[in-house]
Motif scaffolding. Structure first.
Motif, short mmCIF file in Angstrom:
data_model
loop_
_atom_site.label_atom_id
_atom_site.label_comp_id
_atom_site.label_asym_id
_atom_site.label_seq_id
_atom_site.Cartn_x
_atom_site.Cartn_y
_atom_site.Cartn_z
N ILE A 3 0.85 -1.18 0.00
CA ILE A 3 0.00 0.00 0.00
C ILE A 3 0.89 1.24 0.00
O ILE A 3 1.80 1.36 0.82
CB ILE A 3 -0.93 0.01 1.23
CG1 ILE A 3 -1.86 -1.20 1.20
CG2 ILE A 3 -1.72 1.31 1.28
CD1 ILE A 3 -2.73 -1.37 2.42
N LYS A 4 0.58 2.15 -0.93
CA LYS A 4 1.35 3.39 -1.03
C LYS A 4 0.41 4.57 -1.04
O LYS A 4 -0.67 4.51 -1.64
CB LYS A 4 2.19 3.41 -2.31
CG LYS A 4 3.22 2.30 -2.36
CD LYS A 4 4.02 2.33 -3.62
CE LYS A 4 4.96 1.12 -3.62
NZ LYS A 4 5.80 1.10 -4.81
N LYS A 32 2.58 -3.82 3.58
CA LYS A 32 3.74 -2.94 3.66
C LYS A 32 3.25 -1.56 3.23
O LYS A 32 2.59 -1.43 2.20
CB LYS A 32 4.83 -3.40 2.69
CG LYS A 32 5.61 -4.59 3.13
CD LYS A 32 6.70 -4.85 2.13
CE LYS A 32 7.73 -5.82 2.67
NZ LYS A 32 8.82 -6.00 1.69
N PHE A 33 3.58 -0.55 4.03
CA PHE A 33 3.15 0.81 3.75
C PHE A 33 4.33 1.65 3.29
O PHE A 33 5.44 1.49 3.79
CB PHE A 33 2.54 1.45 4.99
CG PHE A 33 1.23 0.85 5.38
CD1 PHE A 33 0.05 1.32 4.85
CD2 PHE A 33 1.18 -0.20 6.27
CE1 PHE A 33 -1.16 0.78 5.20
CE2 PHE A 33 -0.03 -0.77 6.64
CZ PHE A 33 -1.20 -0.28 6.10
N ALA A 52 -3.20 10.32 -3.43
CA ALA A 52 -3.66 9.13 -4.13
C ALA A 52 -3.30 7.89 -3.32
O ALA A 52 -2.30 7.87 -2.62
CB ALA A 52 -3.05 9.05 -5.52
N LEU A 53 -4.14 6.88 -3.45
CA LEU A 53 -3.93 5.62 -2.76
C LEU A 53 -3.65 4.54 -3.79
O LEU A 53 -4.42 4.37 -4.74
CB LEU A 53 -5.16 5.26 -1.92
CG LEU A 53 -5.11 3.96 -1.13
CD1 LEU A 53 -4.00 4.00 -0.09
CD2 LEU A 53 -6.45 3.71 -0.45
N VAL A 54 -2.55 3.83 -3.61
CA VAL A 54 -2.14 2.77 -4.53
C VAL A 54 -2.07 1.46 -3.75
O VAL A 54 -1.42 1.39 -2.71
CB VAL A 54 -0.75 3.07 -5.15
CG1 VAL A 54 -0.29 1.93 -6.04
CG2 VAL A 54 -0.79 4.38 -5.92
N ILE A 55 -2.77 0.45 -4.24
CA ILE A 55 -2.72 -0.87 -3.61
C ILE A 55 -2.26 -1.86 -4.66
O ILE A 55 -2.85 -1.97 -5.73
CB ILE A 55 -4.10 -1.28 -3.05
CG1 ILE A 55 -4.54 -0.29 -1.97
CG2 ILE A 55 -4.04 -2.70 -2.49
CD1 ILE A 55 -5.91 -0.57 -1.38
N ASP A 56 -1.18 -2.56 -4.33
CA ASP A 56 -0.57 -3.56 -5.23
C ASP A 56 -0.36 -3.00 -6.64
O ASP A 56 -0.69 -3.65 -7.63
CB ASP A 56 -1.41 -4.83 -5.25
CG ASP A 56 -1.36 -5.57 -3.93
OD1 ASP A 56 -0.37 -5.41 -3.18
OD2 ASP A 56 -2.31 -6.32 -3.63
#
Length: 79
Positions: A3-4, A32-33, A52-56
């Protein structure tokens, strides 16, 4: 799960990061962040609005601060 949160360190970005951490903890999701603030890396994800939210590796939200419940729904869909 990776997760970013993308964006410069602002109150909005920090709140999104915190909400995401709480959502993952509630779901007992091992993740993992990472906070990404480098413009070059943000552009590489194709995020059109920040934070923004990035998952995988996939941008799942941008331009607003999602609440914990909203993030939990997104994480459930991504699993």
């Amino acid at each position: 799960m990776q997760i970013k949160v993308l964006g410069p360190m602002t109150k909005q970005v920090e709140l999104l990061f915190q909400n995401t951490a709480v959502a993952a903890k509630k779901l007992k999701c091992h993740a993992k962040f990472e906070h990404v603030s480098e413009l070059r890396r943000i552009v590489a994800y194709g995020a059109m609005a920040l934070p923004a939210l990035v998952i995988d590796g996939k941008v799942v939200a941008g331009g607003n601060v999602l609440g914990v419940e909203e993030i939990m729904q997104i994480i459930k869909q991504m699993q």
